[in-house]
Design an enzyme around this catalytic site. Structure first.
Site, PDB file in Angstrom:
ATOM      1  N   ARG A  40      35.135  43.270  31.373  1.00 52.43           N
ATOM      2  CA  ARG A  40      33.762  42.857  31.612  1.00 52.43           C
ATOM      3  C   ARG A  40      33.405  43.438  30.143  1.00 52.43           C
ATOM      4  O   ARG A  40      32.447  42.767  29.556  1.00 52.43           O
ATOM      5  CB  ARG A  40      33.580  44.158  32.597  1.00 52.43           C
ATOM      6  CG  ARG A  40      33.829  42.950  34.027  1.00 52.43           C
ATOM      7  CD  ARG A  40      33.571  44.269  35.480  1.00 52.43           C
ATOM      8  NE  ARG A  40      33.497  43.362  36.387  1.00 52.43           N
ATOM      9  CZ  ARG A  40      32.886  42.784  36.982  1.00 52.43           C
ATOM     10  NH1 ARG A  40      31.456  42.989  36.869  1.00 52.43           N
ATOM     11  NH2 ARG A  40      33.507  42.427  38.656  1.00 52.43           N
ATOM     12  N   HIS A  76      30.671  48.935  35.513  1.00 48.89           N
ATOM     13  CA  HIS A  76      32.077  49.290  35.148  1.00 48.89           C
ATOM     14  C   HIS A  76      32.602  49.020  33.720  1.00 48.89           C
ATOM     15  O   HIS A  76      33.673  48.987  33.174  1.00 48.89           O
ATOM     16  CB  HIS A  76      32.923  47.867  35.985  1.00 48.89           C
ATOM     17  CG  HIS A  76      34.011  49.076  36.508  1.00 48.89           C
ATOM     18  ND1 HIS A  76      35.717  48.386  36.755  1.00 48.89           N
ATOM     19  CD2 HIS A  76      34.756  50.055  36.784  1.00 48.89           C
ATOM     20  CE1 HIS A  76      36.132  48.919  37.382  1.00 48.89           C
ATOM     21  NE2 HIS A  76      35.741  50.119  36.720  1.00 48.89           N
ATOM     22  N   ARG A  85      45.375  39.293  39.870  1.00 51.68           N
ATOM     23  CA  ARG A  85      44.831  40.172  39.058  1.00 51.68           C
ATOM     24  C   ARG A  85      45.689  40.986  38.240  1.00 51.68           C
ATOM     25  O   ARG A  85      47.368  41.595  39.270  1.00 51.68           O
ATOM     26  CB  ARG A  85      43.857  40.967  39.575  1.00 51.68           C
ATOM     27  CG  ARG A  85      43.323  41.794  38.963  1.00 51.68           C
ATOM     28  CD  ARG A  85      42.257  42.891  39.966  1.00 51.68           C
ATOM     29  NE  ARG A  85      43.325  43.699  41.073  1.00 51.68           N
ATOM     30  CZ  ARG A  85      43.063  43.914  42.357  1.00 51.68           C
ATOM     31  NH1 ARG A  85      41.519  43.929  42.738  1.00 51.68           N
ATOM     32  NH2 ARG A  85      43.252  44.797  42.984  1.00 51.68           N
ATOM     33  N   ASP A 142      34.005  39.131  41.182  1.00 54.44           N
ATOM     34  CA  ASP A 142      33.896  40.241  41.120  1.00 54.44           C
ATOM     35  C   ASP A 142      35.893  40.064  42.070  1.00 54.44           C
ATOM     36  O   ASP A 142      36.455  40.473  43.299  1.00 54.44           O
ATOM     37  CB  ASP A 142      34.132  41.515  41.333  1.00 54.44           C
ATOM     38  CG  ASP A 142      34.743  43.207  41.006  1.00 54.44           C
ATOM     39  OD1 ASP A 142      35.801  42.717  40.003  1.00 54.44           O
ATOM     40  OD2 ASP A 142      34.205  44.052  41.669  1.00 54.44           O
ATOM     41  N   ASP A 143      37.091  39.461  40.643  1.00 55.22           N
ATOM     42  CA  ASP A 143      38.072  39.172  41.625  1.00 55.22           C
ATOM     43  C   ASP A 143      38.200  37.199  41.900  1.00 55.22           C
ATOM     44  O   ASP A 143      38.859  36.949  43.152  1.00 55.22           O
ATOM     45  CB  ASP A 143      39.108  39.893  42.432  1.00 55.22           C
ATOM     46  CG  ASP A 143      39.469  41.733  42.122  1.00 55.22           C
ATOM     47  OD1 ASP A 143      38.758  41.780  41.034  1.00 55.22           O
ATOM     48  OD2 ASP A 143      39.627  42.716  42.306  1.00 55.22           O
ATOM     49  N   LYS A 182      27.671  45.256  38.915  1.00 53.64           N
ATOM     50  CA  LYS A 182      28.998  46.243  38.488  1.00 53.64           C
ATOM     51  C   LYS A 182      28.830  45.864  37.766  1.00 53.64           C
ATOM     52  O   LYS A 182      28.841  45.235  36.697  1.00 53.64           O
ATOM     53  CB  LYS A 182      30.323  45.599  39.228  1.00 53.64           C
ATOM     54  CG  LYS A 182      31.025  46.080  39.229  1.00 53.64           C
ATOM     55  CD  LYS A 182      32.455  45.744  39.697  1.00 53.64           C
ATOM     56  CE  LYS A 182      33.711  46.901  39.793  1.00 53.64           C
ATOM     57  NZ  LYS A 182      34.671  46.010  39.859  1.00 53.64           N
ATOM     58  N   HIS A 239      35.822  41.247  45.718  1.00 54.98           N
ATOM     59  CA  HIS A 239      37.269  42.397  45.745  1.00 54.98           C
ATOM     60  C   HIS A 239      37.527  43.311  46.572  1.00 54.98           C
ATOM     61  O   HIS A 239      36.560  43.342  47.749  1.00 54.98           O
ATOM     62  CB  HIS A 239      36.388  43.398  44.403  1.00 54.98           C
ATOM     63  CG  HIS A 239      37.383  44.638  44.118  1.00 54.98           C
ATOM     64  ND1 HIS A 239      37.391  45.935  45.069  1.00 54.98           N
ATOM     65  CD2 HIS A 239      37.398  44.654  42.675  1.00 54.98           C
ATOM     66  CE1 HIS A 239      38.528  46.730  44.277  1.00 54.98           C
ATOM     67  NE2 HIS A 239      38.458  46.032  42.484  1.00 54.98           N
ATOM     68  N   ASP A 293      35.634  38.005  36.754  1.00 53.52           N
ATOM     69  CA  ASP A 293      36.368  38.551  35.371  1.00 53.52           C
ATOM     70  C   ASP A 293      37.991  38.843  35.428  1.00 53.52           C
ATOM     71  O   ASP A 293      38.530  39.091  34.161  1.00 53.52           O
ATOM     72  CB  ASP A 293      36.340  39.878  35.983  1.00 53.52           C
ATOM     73  CG  ASP A 293      36.563  40.654  36.953  1.00 53.52           C
ATOM     74  OD1 ASP A 293      37.160  39.500  37.806  1.00 53.52           O
ATOM     75  OD2 ASP A 293      36.509  42.147  37.297  1.00 53.52           O
ATOM     76  N   ASN A 294      38.619  38.341  36.296  1.00 52.22           N
ATOM     77  CA  ASN A 294      40.276  37.602  36.153  1.00 52.22           C
ATOM     78  C   ASN A 294      40.556  37.433  37.311  1.00 52.22           C
ATOM     79  O   ASN A 294      39.707  37.225  38.411  1.00 52.22           O
ATOM     80  CB  ASN A 294      40.932  39.362  36.143  1.00 52.22           C
ATOM     81  CG  ASN A 294      40.794  40.738  37.200  1.00 52.22           C
ATOM     82  OD1 ASN A 294      39.367  41.412  37.269  1.00 52.22           O
ATOM     83  ND2 ASN A 294      40.626  40.857  38.699  1.00 52.22           N
TER      84      ASN A 294
END
Length: 519
Positions: A79, A131, A290, A36-37, A129, A189, A281-282
């Protein structure tokens, strides 16, 4: 204190599983691991400070991609693209899924877990996660996510994640079903906005200190702000360095969690028949990262380990995959066809991504040198639509809402790094940053960069006559992709898309006469 768990977690917390199981199955499985990030803060991407032995080990057992990219720089939209193979503007997940943001994919979208469920031959699982929504578009047979459990527990407590992975693998060992398991960590994150008591990156969560709880399988690594690697897009200041040091500590928890998942895969005898994919994801939650589609926001780590391509293990690829290539890759691995269905325009939905399995067998020289990206929202208040085409040499960014200032998300706004930029700017002090706040907020409608001579994307060439042929070719390429992916924003901001009534269903752009450059 020990982190308190309830219900199923209490039972699992007491279980210690030690297995040595021989694999007698010829089933083909997939393990997808998404951070995540997450970024390039790992040894395999030449960061010599941040310790990531497990991800580095995975890199030695797979192909590492130097130029992988997200198709959108926001969590839920990305996602959704990872699980559908469709860009956010096509699948409908325009922004964040949770709370007041409340974005969802279109009801008719066929996601990977739905395709596998409808195929009737596979078991699907998600841990961590999710989301994305709605649930009937993204159904999983085995599901432990933030929808039912605290996000920090289900996404950062690597002991709990390990136990749930063991539970899933144990069931698959018993029923012999081929599986798709999606492990979505919440690390690294930020959490300064939601849980500041655990630190700016939740780097204290579960570290065993007073009031932080204890994650038994995590052995935290300590980092000095003086030692961290400061990327060009982050100000080199004491506060930013401390921010990065906290990020590194959280990445260490992620890495150890990845190690636990991969060890379980081996313990249950699935290593020899499972395709393993790792990415994020990013971009990382720092300026230009991000929510941006500059290189720091769009570039992603990607490692893929195939037990059927061991001859390429430890190699590096210069192919340019997108996260929208994950679905076609997994469908190819399983030998499952993409379904025939429509959304809002005539003709079937077609994946624009491609399977990466051939690249795992042999390095390619053509066909993997262009990616696209599309961004509309992050938070509901952050409307800043962008469309991007990026080749091996150039990038074109179309900022549709360019007369508005670029928005800052709640998470990043309260971060030490951004607060330091704000305070230094207000005081008239040197920011030690590669941009000014005004340059960051206000962007041109078209941004064209020659990445060979300008990798930091500082010299906009869109108005340079000598680059007119490049600009026109990239604009045409971007428009073709928008058309192929049914982009509702294809005519913006100079025109309106009409595609019903007396107008062709394929659509036509009619001008506003608003003095903006016609697309």
């Amino acid at each position: 204190m020990t982190l308190e768990l309830t219900g199923l977690f209490v039972i699992l917390a007491g279980a210690v599983v030690t297995l040595t199981i021989a694999s007698g199955s010829d089933q083909r499985n997939v393990l997808l691991i998404i951070s995540d990030d997450g970024g390039f803060e790992m040894g395999t991407y030449n960061n010599t400070v941040c310790k990531t032995p497990n991800l580095d080990s995975l890199s030695k057992r797979g192909v590492t991609f130097r130029h992988a990219f997200t198709s959108v720089s926001s969590c839920s939209p990305s996602r959704s693209a990872i699980l559908t193979g469709l860009p956010q503007h096509q699948n409908g997940m325009y922004g964040l899924h949770h709370s007041v943001h409340h974005f969802n994919s279109f009801d008719a979208v066929q996601s990977l877990p739905l395709i596998l469920r409808n195929n009737g031959k596979y078991r699907t699982g998600i841990i961590g996660k999710k989301h994305v929504g709605p649930d009937y578009v993204y159904p999983f047979d085995f599901s432990y996510t933030e929808e039912n459990y605290p996000i920090n527990q289900i996404g950062r407590n690597i002991t709990l994640i390990k136990q749930l992975v063991h539970k899933f693998f144990s069931e698959r060992k018993s029923d012999k079903w081929p599986f798709f398991l999606y492990v979505a960590f919440h690390d690294p994150h930020r959490c300064g906005h939601t849980n500041p008591q655990f630190g700016v990156f939740c780097e204290k969560f579960g570290d065993g200190t007073q009031g932080m709880g204890h994650i038994p399988d995590w052995n935290p690594d300590e980092y000095s702000a003086d030692d961290v690697v400061v990327p060009y897009f982050i100000p080199d200041t004491p506060r930013a360095r401390q921010d990065i040091a906290a990020q590194y500590r959280t990445i260490g928890r992620l890495d150890q969690g990845v190690g636990l998942v991969l060890q379980a895969l081996q313990d249950y005898g699935f290593s020899d028949n499972t395709l393993v994919l790792y990415s994020s994801d990013n971009g990382i939650p720092f300026p230009s990262g991000r929510t941006n589609l500059y290189e720091p926001g769009m570039s992603e780590p990607m490692i893929i380990s195939s037990p059927e391509a061991k001859h390429r293990w430890g190699e590096v690829s210069d192919a340019m995959p997108s996260l929208t290539d994950i679905v076609p890759t997994i469908l190819d691995w399983f030998g499952v066809s993409y379904p025939n269905y429509t959304l809002f325009r005539p003709g079937p939905v077609k994946l624009q991504g491609k399977s990466l399995l051939p690249v795992l067998q042999e390095e390619v020289s053509i066909g993997w040198d262009r990616v696209f990206a599309s961004h509309n929202f992050h938070e509901i208040t952050m409307y800043y639509p962008m469309r991007v085409v990026r080749t091996a040499t150039h990038k074109l960014i179309h900022n549709l809402n360019y007369k508005m200032p670029f928005s800052i998300d709640q998470d990043f706004y309260v971060s030490p790094t951004f607060q330091d930029i704000l305070n230094r700017t207000a005081a008239g002090d040197t920011t030690h940053w590669y941009k000014t706040l005004q340059e960051y907020y206000y962007r041109a409608q078209w941004e064209l960069y020659d990445l060979r001579s300008d990798p930091m994307e500082l010299n906009n060439l869109a108005s340079n006559p000598s680059y007119s042929p490049v600009l026109e070719e990239l604009r045409q390429s971007l428009t073709q992709w928008q058309n192929a992916t049914q982009d509702p924003w294809i005519c913006s901001p100079s025109c309106i898309l009409e595609n019903s009534g007396v107008y062709p269903k394929s659509g036509i752009c009619l001008p506003f006469d608003n003095h903006l450059q016609v697309h």
